[in-house]
Motif scaffolding. Structure first.
Motif, short mmCIF file in Angstrom:
data_model
loop_
_atom_site.label_atom_id
_atom_site.label_comp_id
_atom_site.label_asym_id
_atom_site.label_seq_id
_atom_site.Cartn_x
_atom_site.Cartn_y
_atom_site.Cartn_z
N ARG A 85 0.84 -1.20 0.00
CA ARG A 85 0.00 0.00 0.00
C ARG A 85 0.88 1.26 0.00
N VAL A 86 1.83 1.31 0.91
CA VAL A 86 2.69 2.50 1.05
C VAL A 86 3.57 2.68 -0.19
N LEU A 87 4.12 1.59 -0.68
CA LEU A 87 5.11 1.69 -1.75
C LEU A 87 4.53 1.62 -3.14
N THR A 88 3.22 1.66 -3.26
CA THR A 88 2.63 1.75 -4.59
C THR A 88 1.99 3.11 -4.81
N ASP A 89 2.02 3.95 -3.79
CA ASP A 89 1.42 5.27 -3.90
C ASP A 89 2.48 6.34 -3.64
N PRO A 90 3.09 6.89 -4.69
CA PRO A 90 4.13 7.90 -4.50
C PRO A 90 3.65 9.13 -3.73
N ALA A 91 2.35 9.35 -3.68
CA ALA A 91 1.83 10.49 -2.92
C ALA A 91 2.11 10.34 -1.43
N LEU A 92 2.37 9.11 -0.97
CA LEU A 92 2.66 8.88 0.44
C LEU A 92 4.14 9.14 0.78
N TYR A 93 4.98 9.33 -0.24
CA TYR A 93 6.41 9.53 0.01
C TYR A 93 6.69 10.68 0.98
N PRO A 94 6.13 11.86 0.77
CA PRO A 94 6.48 12.98 1.66
C PRO A 94 6.21 12.72 3.14
N GLN A 95 5.14 12.05 3.45
CA GLN A 95 4.80 11.85 4.86
C GLN A 95 5.39 10.58 5.44
N GLN A 96 5.61 9.56 4.62
CA GLN A 96 6.02 8.28 5.19
C GLN A 96 7.47 7.90 4.91
N ILE A 97 7.99 8.22 3.77
CA ILE A 97 9.34 7.80 3.42
C ILE A 97 10.34 8.95 3.52
N ALA A 98 9.95 10.15 3.14
CA ALA A 98 10.88 11.29 3.14
C ALA A 98 11.51 11.57 4.50
N PRO A 99 10.76 11.50 5.62
CA PRO A 99 11.42 11.78 6.90
C PRO A 99 12.56 10.82 7.23
N ILE A 100 12.37 9.55 6.95
CA ILE A 100 13.43 8.58 7.24
C ILE A 100 14.56 8.72 6.22
#
Length: 153
Positions: A56-71
């Motif tokens: 779910r997380v890794l198929t939606d690039p729109a989630l990158y800023p909130q979920q992947i970018a901080p780490i």
């Protein structure tokens, strides 16, 4: 374990500011990304839940800023050993060899492909582009596919 390897690679003490930042960042990643994957509410994320959650997380690039970018920012800062807001090849190799066990010659080749502007260093934008491409890209020949080491042909 990844946090412990980063801390050791930096030569930081377990109670240092570096260790605290990394542990806080990983705790945030757990809270914001991993814990919500617990679909049955048992307080654990089993393999099935984790696979479904990452799909779910890794198929939606729109989630990158909130979920992947901080780490990603956290790992950029931890890899940037001299604090110049760039990751040079030596920093990249030291951290990736220690954390991901990427061999030296592979690391140099991967670094060169990720250094899009040929400056000899990865800036934050190049690093984010590589991570986003690694997780969301669909080009099997993209340089970022080798972010954690070369993929055997």
């Amino acid at each position: 374990m990844m946090s412990e390897r980063y801390i050791a690679a930096r030569g930081a003490a377990p109670d240092s500011e570096t260790a605290r930042r990394l542990n806080d960042g990983m705790d945030g990643f757990w809270t914001n990304v991993i814990a919500p994957m617990d679909q049955d509410g048992d307080g654990k994320v089993d393999l099935r839940e984790m696979i479904a959650g990452f799909r779910r997380v890794l198929t939606d690039p729109a989630l990158y800023p909130q979920q992947i970018a901080p780490i990603t920012n956290l790992f950029f800062d931890l890899t940037d050993l001299d604090g110049d807001d760039k990751i040079d090849q030596g920093e990249f190799q030291l951290i990736y060899d220690a954390v991901a066990d990427v061999p030296g010659e592979d690391c140099a080749e991967v670094f060169a492909t990720l250094d899009l502007d040929g400056s000899g260093a990865l800036d934050r934008a190049e690093f984010h582009k590589a991570v986003a491409e690694f997780f969301y890209g669909n080009d099997p020949h993209a340089p970022a596919n080798h972010l954690f080491g070369k993929i055997a042909d």
